[in-house]
Design an enzyme around this catalytic site. Sequence first.
Site, PDB file in Angstrom:
ATOM      1  N   GLY A  35      35.903  33.983  36.549  1.00  0.00           N
ATOM      2  CA  GLY A  35      36.450  32.634  36.648  1.00  0.00           C
ATOM      3  C   GLY A  35      36.728  32.249  38.088  1.00  0.00           C
ATOM      4  N   SER A  36      37.769  31.451  38.265  1.00  0.00           N
ATOM      5  CA  SER A  36      38.030  30.866  39.581  1.00  0.00           C
ATOM      6  C   SER A  36      38.492  31.867  40.627  1.00  0.00           C
ATOM      7  CB  SER A  36      39.057  29.741  39.450  1.00  0.00           C
ATOM      8  OG  SER A  36      38.500  28.664  38.721  1.00  0.00           O
ATOM      9  N   THR A  37      38.845  33.102  40.236  1.00  0.00           N
ATOM     10  CA  THR A  37      39.169  34.105  41.256  1.00  0.00           C
ATOM     11  C   THR A  37      37.960  34.388  42.139  1.00  0.00           C
ATOM     12  OG1 THR A  37      38.647  35.964  39.784  1.00  0.00           O
ATOM     13  CG2 THR A  37      40.942  35.190  39.817  1.00  0.00           C
ATOM     14  N   LYS A  46      36.065  32.290  43.413  1.00  0.00           N
ATOM     15  CA  LYS A  46      35.937  31.268  44.453  1.00  0.00           C
ATOM     16  C   LYS A  46      36.348  31.809  45.827  1.00  0.00           C
ATOM     17  CE  LYS A  46      36.515  27.517  41.152  1.00  0.00           C
ATOM     18  NZ  LYS A  46      37.444  26.587  40.488  1.00  0.00           N
TER      19      LYS A  46
END
Length: 485
Positions: A216-218, A220
């Site tokens: 997920g957004s980790t 990024k």
Amino acid sequence: MNKPLRRIAIFCGVLILALLVRTNYLQYVRADELNSRDENRRVRIERYAHERGNIIVDGNPVTESVETKDSDFKYKRVWKNGPMWAPVTGYSSQAFDANFLEKLEDGILTGNDDQLFFNRTLSMFTGEKKQGGNVVTTLNAAAQKAAFKGLGDRKGAVAALDPQTGAILALVSTPSYDPSTFAGNSAADSKAWEKLSKDKDKPMLNRALRETYPPGSTFKVVTAAAALENGLYTSIDEHTKSPLPYRLPLTTGNLENEGNIPCENASLREALRWSCNTVFGKISDDLGNQKMIDQANKFGFNKDIFTPVRADASVYPKDNRPQNAMAGIGQASNRATPLQMAMVAAAVANDGKLMQPYMIAERKAPNLDVIYTHEKEQLSQPLSGENAQKLQQMMETVVKNGTGTNALINGVTVGGKTGTAQHGLNNSEKPYAWFISYAKTDKGSPVAVAVVVEDGQANRDDISGGGLAAPIAKAVMKAVIDSKR
């Protein structure tokens, strides 16, 4: 000698020679193979004929050996708080062999390792009973307890590292199991083993090392590192060329953001603060699949990591343009273990240097003499010191006034990144809640953490990295910092 007797003598000589060759072949060439065969019960009997050495955490054993009755195995392995330590130690069973540290360090723990040859030889003259050596781990008992308590009865995992050395400080997977319940060879042990093996929640799966999730957004953080390292952007506060809406390349669909957040042409700092899918999806597409793979590989993706327990390889895939854009925000075929994401946070915290993760600090002989000491080793340099410090500023903004405020610790600088990863076909199942972070004191960064929570009981709208995973990471970081004061 007449001809018939000569033939008989030659034939008998050939038989004796064949017997000698066969005996030496079995004793020397195939000795290791035969000793390691599961059918060789004598090897297992010898393994438990004397007290096994211990696995040590913070100077205290988390294992011990107890005498058994009515069995040809004299001693049995038992664990103190087995479910909490099983993801580290593994199990050692008279009936079902061993795994993890109990398996990899079996030679030291049984006293049979070549490093203990002198001790074995000396005991033959002194008459002392045979003993196993001890394995001293890098684990921090307070951090392990905080992680185990934080996850509670939810599925998930926690991995915590010392960014400056690579030492593993916590390694928790839930639900867990007690290795003591099947350490013997009785009917009760077999029943316990069978029950665990058939449990649909897979308590014997080490989710911290052997389960890969969409990060997920980790992820990024990795995409931001790729943007800085490849010169796509040089300042974390300049506007990015990120339209809203952003159409996925080669498709007719738009990449959506969660909620009404300011993502149009947002800077890297603001995009990470608010977790803008549009910004990081476009960055991944602008850089292209190969540059994203190269950056991920520098953080440890696409290779097995040995701690010495093997961690499954995290995967940043070769893919087409739209899938690569989605992989850049931690979705599509992007998969990572909690250990891998802890390594990402650790590299950022350590000014761009990624250290080799490890969990064995020392090996000790039965007389407590140190026979091995680990020397820290740099695994790679995923990003420059200058860019790492830029990423630190971005991650610290996330915690100060972004999506990660639940990880704030008074008097400590904390950087982090939340993530809520889609799960199931068309996001049909409840998502995974992620949080990666590090803490800094005046002596540098003593801890980096990754937490993933699979909470099937929570309402879908209540599942978020900041809400579920960040408080666990905070507790682990605080435990490490408090233990060093």
